[in-house]
Design a protein around this motif. Structure first.
Motif: not given
Length: 290
Positions: A184-201
């Motif tokens: 996900l770190a290589f696929a998503l555009p930035g850390h905001i999106e990665l943190i959002a995925v973490i919170f949602v998951t």
């Protein structure tokens, strides 16, 4: 004129053995990058401190919250602290592994990853290997602390073989989730999106597992979700080890909605989960490191 063909040219090509020098360089690079991550942790130890304090709070607060729960809910002569400890072990390791992509994402955004990619590395996969070693090390430290704390709170302590099996299960779940987070770190555009995925998951996977309650306590539709959740396949074998001094690969560990699952099946599902995740992230890694 016809040219003569050397017999060696017609010989079948065999796979070349790995270059020992390249392997040594890969190990050296991996250790150096791993050391960098631990230096960052030493300078900012709040990550490890929070990762240790949070599960301790779970053990104490949730244990106190369900102290007066019906005894039959968790099994004969089993109090909630004993039931909760395996769930806290797995969920703590899972949460740490889910955050594994954040350091790589920050390296991307600050330009350090690009510097590594243009450096004369023996293999760019050392970047992934270093992150994996770092996360596994943190997960084992947290696991040791949780096992010790839960034993002090009355959950008991498995024997040496059981502790080794717990370490294997934690390793399997951490490997798969770490690989997924790095992908996900290589696929998503930035850390905001990665943190959002973490919170949602994070929390949905916790509540849709057997970390806090047994399958029999859940609604039928949630039982199916929990029985398909990879966290459940890590929690239930550890819980079985805590509850049973004698166990084997054929021991029935979980009564899923479609039938009983034994220890060997649970481990096989975790291994299959790791393999599927590794296959899914291969295109991302090849695009980035190829």
């Amino acid at each position: 004129m016809s040219q003569s063909i050397s017999p060696t040219a017609l010989a079948p090509q065999t796979a070349q053995a790995p270059d020992p020098g390249a392997v040594a360089e890969f190990i050296q690079e991996t250790l150096a990058l791993t050391q960098r991550l631990f230096i960052q942790l030493q300078r900012r130890p709040s990550t490890l401190v929070a990762g240790v304090i949070q599960p301790m709070m779970w053990l104490i607060l949730f244990g106190a919250l369900f102290t007066n729960a019906p005894q039959s809910l968790f099994g004969p002569e089993v109090h909630y602290g004993q039931f909760l400890a395996p769930g806290v072990i797995v969920f703590t390791a899972f949460s740490g592994a889910l955050n594994a992509g954040l350091p790589v994402m920050f390296d991307r955004e600050f330009g350090f990853l690009n510097r590594l990619l243009v450096a004369p590395l023996a293999s760019r996969y050392s970047i992934v290997a270093a992150s994996t070693i770092y996360i596994i090390s943190l997960a084992f430290v947290q696991t040791v602390v949780i096992i010790g704390a839960s034993a002090a709170l009355g959950a008991g302590l498995p024997n040496v073989v059981g502790l080794g099996e717990i370490a294997l299960i934690v390793l399997l779940i951490v490997l798969g989730v770490t690989a997924l987070s790095l992908g996900l770190a290589f696929a998503l555009p930035g850390h905001i999106e990665l943190i959002a995925v973490i919170f949602v998951t994070n929390l949905p996977l916790l509540f849709a597992s057997t970390a806090l309650a047994p399958l029999s306590f859940m609604a039928p539709w949630l039982q199916w979700l929990a029985a398909l959740n990879p966290l459940t396949y890590a929690i239930e074998p550890i819980r079985y080890i805590y509850f049973n001094a004698q166990w084997s690969l054929t021991s029935p560990v979980m009564a899923a909605p479609w039938g009983d699952l034994n220890f060997a099946v649970m481990l096989a599902v975790l291994l299959a989960f790791d393999l599927v995740v590794l296959l899914l992230i291969q295109p991302l890694l090849r695009r980035r490191f190829g």
